[in-house]
Every structure is written in C-alpha cells, then in structure tokens.
Design a protein around this motif. Structure first.
Motif, PDB file in Angstrom:
ATOM      1  N   PRO A 129       0.872  -1.202  -0.013  1.00  0.00           N
ATOM      2  CA  PRO A 129       0.067   0.073  -0.110  1.00  0.00           C
ATOM      3  C   PRO A 129       0.998   1.182   0.076  1.00  0.00           C
ATOM      4  CG  PRO A 129      -1.032  -1.467   1.667  1.00  0.00           C
ATOM      5  CD  PRO A 129       0.484  -2.141   1.415  1.00  0.00           C
ATOM      6  N   TYR A 130       0.256   2.319  -0.548  1.00  0.00           N
ATOM      7  CA  TYR A 130       0.878   3.608  -0.295  1.00  0.00           C
ATOM      8  C   TYR A 130       0.833   4.057   0.736  1.00  0.00           C
ATOM      9  CZ  TYR A 130       0.444   4.066  -5.449  1.00  0.00           C
ATOM     10  OH  TYR A 130       0.199   3.943  -6.864  1.00  0.00           O
ATOM     11  N   GLN A 131       1.997   4.626   1.460  1.00  0.00           N
ATOM     12  CA  GLN A 131       2.268   4.870   2.892  1.00  0.00           C
ATOM     13  C   GLN A 131       2.813   6.516   3.211  1.00  0.00           C
ATOM     14  OE1 GLN A 131       4.618   1.462   4.316  1.00  0.00           O
ATOM     15  NE2 GLN A 131       3.043   0.502   5.274  1.00  0.00           N
ATOM     16  N   ARG A 132       3.498   6.763   2.134  1.00  0.00           N
ATOM     17  CA  ARG A 132       4.301   8.015   2.377  1.00  0.00           C
ATOM     18  C   ARG A 132       3.862   8.901   1.166  1.00  0.00           C
ATOM     19  NH1 ARG A 132       7.539   4.372   3.059  1.00  0.00           N
ATOM     20  NH2 ARG A 132       8.931   4.519   1.107  1.00  0.00           N
ATOM     21  N   LEU A 133       2.788   9.928   1.290  1.00  0.00           N
ATOM     22  CA  LEU A 133       2.446  10.480   0.103  1.00  0.00           C
ATOM     23  C   LEU A 133       3.179  12.033   0.213  1.00  0.00           C
ATOM     24  CD1 LEU A 133       0.326   8.456   0.200  1.00  0.00           C
ATOM     25  CD2 LEU A 133      -1.311  10.218  -0.196  1.00  0.00           C
ATOM     26  N   LEU A 148      -7.056  16.767   0.168  1.00  0.00           N
ATOM     27  CA  LEU A 148      -8.236  16.228   1.021  1.00  0.00           C
ATOM     28  C   LEU A 148      -8.783  14.914   0.109  1.00  0.00           C
ATOM     29  CD1 LEU A 148     -10.603  19.408   1.612  1.00  0.00           C
ATOM     30  CD2 LEU A 148      -9.231  18.100   3.281  1.00  0.00           C
ATOM     31  N   ALA A 149      -8.595  14.989  -1.415  1.00  0.00           N
ATOM     32  CA  ALA A 149      -9.027  13.900  -1.954  1.00  0.00           C
ATOM     33  C   ALA A 149      -7.875  12.655  -1.609  1.00  0.00           C
ATOM     34  CB  ALA A 149      -8.928  14.029  -3.402  1.00  0.00           C
ATOM     35  N   ALA A 150      -6.678  13.104  -1.669  1.00  0.00           N
ATOM     36  CA  ALA A 150      -5.575  12.044  -1.253  1.00  0.00           C
ATOM     37  C   ALA A 150      -5.659  11.536   0.099  1.00  0.00           C
ATOM     38  CB  ALA A 150      -4.234  12.759  -1.664  1.00  0.00           C
ATOM     39  N   ALA A 151      -5.984  12.445   1.027  1.00  0.00           N
ATOM     40  CA  ALA A 151      -6.131  11.953   2.525  1.00  0.00           C
ATOM     41  C   ALA A 151      -7.182  11.025   2.536  1.00  0.00           C
ATOM     42  CB  ALA A 151      -6.286  13.283   3.441  1.00  0.00           C
ATOM     43  N   ALA A 152      -8.482  11.360   1.890  1.00  0.00           N
ATOM     44  CA  ALA A 152      -9.552  10.471   2.021  1.00  0.00           C
ATOM     45  C   ALA A 152      -9.426   8.999   1.155  1.00  0.00           C
ATOM     46  CB  ALA A 152     -10.695  11.057   1.411  1.00  0.00           C
ATOM     47  N   ALA A 157      -2.228   6.821   5.465  1.00  0.00           N
ATOM     48  CA  ALA A 157      -0.852   7.257   4.909  1.00  0.00           C
ATOM     49  C   ALA A 157      -0.444   8.505   5.729  1.00  0.00           C
ATOM     50  CB  ALA A 157      -0.817   7.457   3.330  1.00  0.00           C
ATOM     51  N   ARG A 158       0.698   8.757   5.590  1.00  0.00           N
ATOM     52  CA  ARG A 158       1.570  10.037   6.337  1.00  0.00           C
ATOM     53  C   ARG A 158       1.506  10.823   5.141  1.00  0.00           C
ATOM     54  NH1 ARG A 158       1.882  12.552  10.887  1.00  0.00           N
ATOM     55  NH2 ARG A 158       3.939  13.916  10.917  1.00  0.00           N
ATOM     56  N   LEU A 159       1.064  12.226   5.244  1.00  0.00           N
ATOM     57  CA  LEU A 159       1.030  13.106   4.208  1.00  0.00           C
ATOM     58  C   LEU A 159       2.149  14.421   4.440  1.00  0.00           C
ATOM     59  CD1 LEU A 159      -2.715  13.816   4.621  1.00  0.00           C
ATOM     60  CD2 LEU A 159      -1.466  12.143   2.860  1.00  0.00           C
ATOM     61  N   TRP A 226      11.263   9.704   0.502  1.00  0.00           N
ATOM     62  CA  TRP A 226      11.343   8.579  -0.226  1.00  0.00           C
ATOM     63  C   TRP A 226       9.681   8.302  -0.377  1.00  0.00           C
ATOM     64  CZ3 TRP A 226      14.966   6.332  -3.540  1.00  0.00           C
ATOM     65  CH2 TRP A 226      16.027   6.456  -2.990  1.00  0.00           C
ATOM     66  N   PRO A 227       8.987   9.187  -1.049  1.00  0.00           N
ATOM     67  CA  PRO A 227       7.528   8.917  -1.035  1.00  0.00           C
ATOM     68  C   PRO A 227       6.955   7.684  -2.021  1.00  0.00           C
ATOM     69  CG  PRO A 227       8.156  10.746  -2.228  1.00  0.00           C
ATOM     70  CD  PRO A 227       9.337  10.446  -1.642  1.00  0.00           C
ATOM     71  N   ASP A 228       6.183   7.210  -1.788  1.00  0.00           N
ATOM     72  CA  ASP A 228       5.578   6.251  -2.798  1.00  0.00           C
ATOM     73  C   ASP A 228       4.616   6.725  -3.667  1.00  0.00           C
ATOM     74  OD1 ASP A 228       3.798   5.847  -0.745  1.00  0.00           O
ATOM     75  OD2 ASP A 228       4.608   3.979   0.170  1.00  0.00           O
ATOM     76  N   LEU A 229       4.263   7.915  -3.183  1.00  0.00           N
ATOM     77  CA  LEU A 229       3.168   8.503  -4.180  1.00  0.00           C
ATOM     78  C   LEU A 229       3.474   9.969  -4.069  1.00  0.00           C
ATOM     79  CD1 LEU A 229       0.400   8.193  -6.131  1.00  0.00           C
ATOM     80  CD2 LEU A 229      -0.849   8.288  -4.089  1.00  0.00           C
TER      81      LEU A 229
END
Length: 266
Positions: A129-133, A148-152, A157-159, A226-229
């Motif tokens: 899963p994506y964990q670090r945005l 807001l869209a990404a958080a939902a 995930a950490r933003l 090192w974001p994955d998204l």
C-alpha cells in the motif's frame, strides 16, 4: 466510513509496460473493496477479445470486468471512464526519453488532461500500500482539494505537504530580511490551511516549506522522505495544451519518478 473510490478503471495496451498499472489497480481494488474495470481500446479491426485482456491480469482469478471500446485509445479510455462513472482512472507509462516525454504516446497525456476523475499514473512496480504521500501545494483551492482527496483515498498514509515559495529579487539582492519575509508569508498561508482542516487530518501532515522552484524543492524533499506516491492538484479542464493542467503540474508530472496522483479541482 465508506471509501470514496468504489470503481477503478485501469487502461492497458496489452503489453508488459501496462502490467504495473494493472497490478496496482487490482491491489487498490482489494485494499478498498472497490470494483476494478480493465479497458483496452481497439483502434483497428484487431481480433482482440476479453480473454486476451484477461491474459494480462496477474492471475486467472483476478476480480475485474473488461471493456473493449473501439476508437483512438485516449478518447476511448476517458469516454469509458465517464460512462462508468469511475472514481479513479489508473494508467501507466512505457518509458521516458531524455526530454522526460511520455511514451504511451499521447494516451497518458490525453487521459490526465481530459479525465473527470482523479488519475493515478503508475510508474513503479507495486510493493504494498501507499504509505508516504508527498503532496505538492501552492495553497490554492485546487491544491487543497487534492490534499483532501488524497487523504480520503489513503486514510492510513503519512502526508508530507510541500510548498515551494518564491523569494523576490533574490537573483539581484541577497537579503536575509527579504528571505525572512517570504518564509513568514508562506508560514502564514500554511497555518491558515492547517486551521481549516480537521484535527485528525492535521495530525497526519508533516509540512515542508522551502524557497525555490517547485520541481527542485519537490525533488529535495522526495530525497529525504522517499515517497511512494506524489499528489498534485490541477486547475479545471481546458483544450489548451498547458492550461489543462497548468505548466507547473505538467512539468512535475514529467519529472517525478514516483507514482503520481493528479486531482482536478471541481
């Protein structure tokens, strides 16, 4: 709470270069308990069948529906997404040339510019899963909508919220006062944004403020976290080449190596 994504549409050209996008879409479908719909456009009288499309899935038991619309791939993909009322459109890129251009050709470019739903451009092989945005923000309404869209979409995930601010006259005048004022103004905008957000969401956000060009700042922060998204907002839809995404968003989409989610405002 119901997840905002109930239907994922993923595009494939039936070559290995689309496998990462298909694999990620199926992984997200399992994670969110969402339906996955695989679309392959038939641009000529090719004898492609749904079975041919299913052969690109990671296993015979993969849960996904299939569409085989006719016509140019870019339009067929976005039209199918609208017809199905997809909540997320997933696509891939083949490779980059030295100029950073995309070679699925115009398909990815058209999809990102014309799709009504958020578009996830998959570049890396899925590893969970994506964990670090990493969320790029200019504190505009569109950037807030993207956050807001990404958080939902990714509630665990950490933003990492990144804002690159401009220091006026820096090329001609080296002044600590000017730099301090520019940073203070950026901090005020950040504080105003955070004050508008729910407390739970604020707790997931790690802000990063830095002076410089947005792409450079984003690269520097990405090297640290090192974001994955990576998440970028885009303003509206237009037929103009740069206006559809905005020159900054378009540039970031080209240079970012991580998977990238593009969210349009309204």
């Amino acid at each position: 709470m119901t997840h905002p994504v109930r239907l994922i549409l993923v595009a494939t050209d039936l070559t290995a270069r689309s496998d990462r996008a298909v694999d990620r879409a199926l992984e997200l479908g399992r994670e969110w308990n969402a339906d996955v719909h695989v679309v392959h456009a038939i641009e000529r009288d090719a004898p492609t069948t749904a079975l041919d499309v299913r052969r690109v899935l990671p296993g015979p038991g993969a849960k996904a529906s299939v569409s085989l619309p006719s016509g140019p791939a870019p339009k067929a993909i976005t039209d199918t997404a609208r017809e199905l009322n997809a909540d997320l459109l997933v696509t891939g890129v083949a490779r980059y040339n030295d100029l950073g251009d995309y070679l699925l050709g115009t398909a990815v470019d058209h999809v990102v510019r014309n799709a009504a739903a958020p578009v996830l451009v998959v570049k890396q092989r899925p590893h969970g899963p994506y964990q670090r945005l990493l969320v790029a923000s200019d504190f505009s309404k569109g950037a807030k909508a993207a956050l807001l869209a990404a958080a939902a979409m990714f509630p665990e995930a950490r933003l990492h919220l990144v804002h690159a601010y401009h220091v006026p006259f820096e090329s001609r005048i080296k002044s600590d006062d000017i730099r301090d004022i520019a940073r203070s103004e950026a901090q005020q905008k950040l504080d105003a944004l955070l004050a508008e957000l729910p407390k739970e969401l604020r707790g997931r956000i790690e802000p990063h403020l830095a002076a410089g060009e947005p792409g450079t700042v984003l690269d520097e922060v990405a090297g640290d976290v090192w974001p994955d998204l990576v998440v970028i907002g885009a303003h509206g839809v237009s037929g103009l080449v740069q206006a559809a995404l905005g020159s900054v968003a378009s540039s970031l989409l080209q240079r970012i190596a991580a998977d990238t989610l593009v969210v349009k405002e309204g």
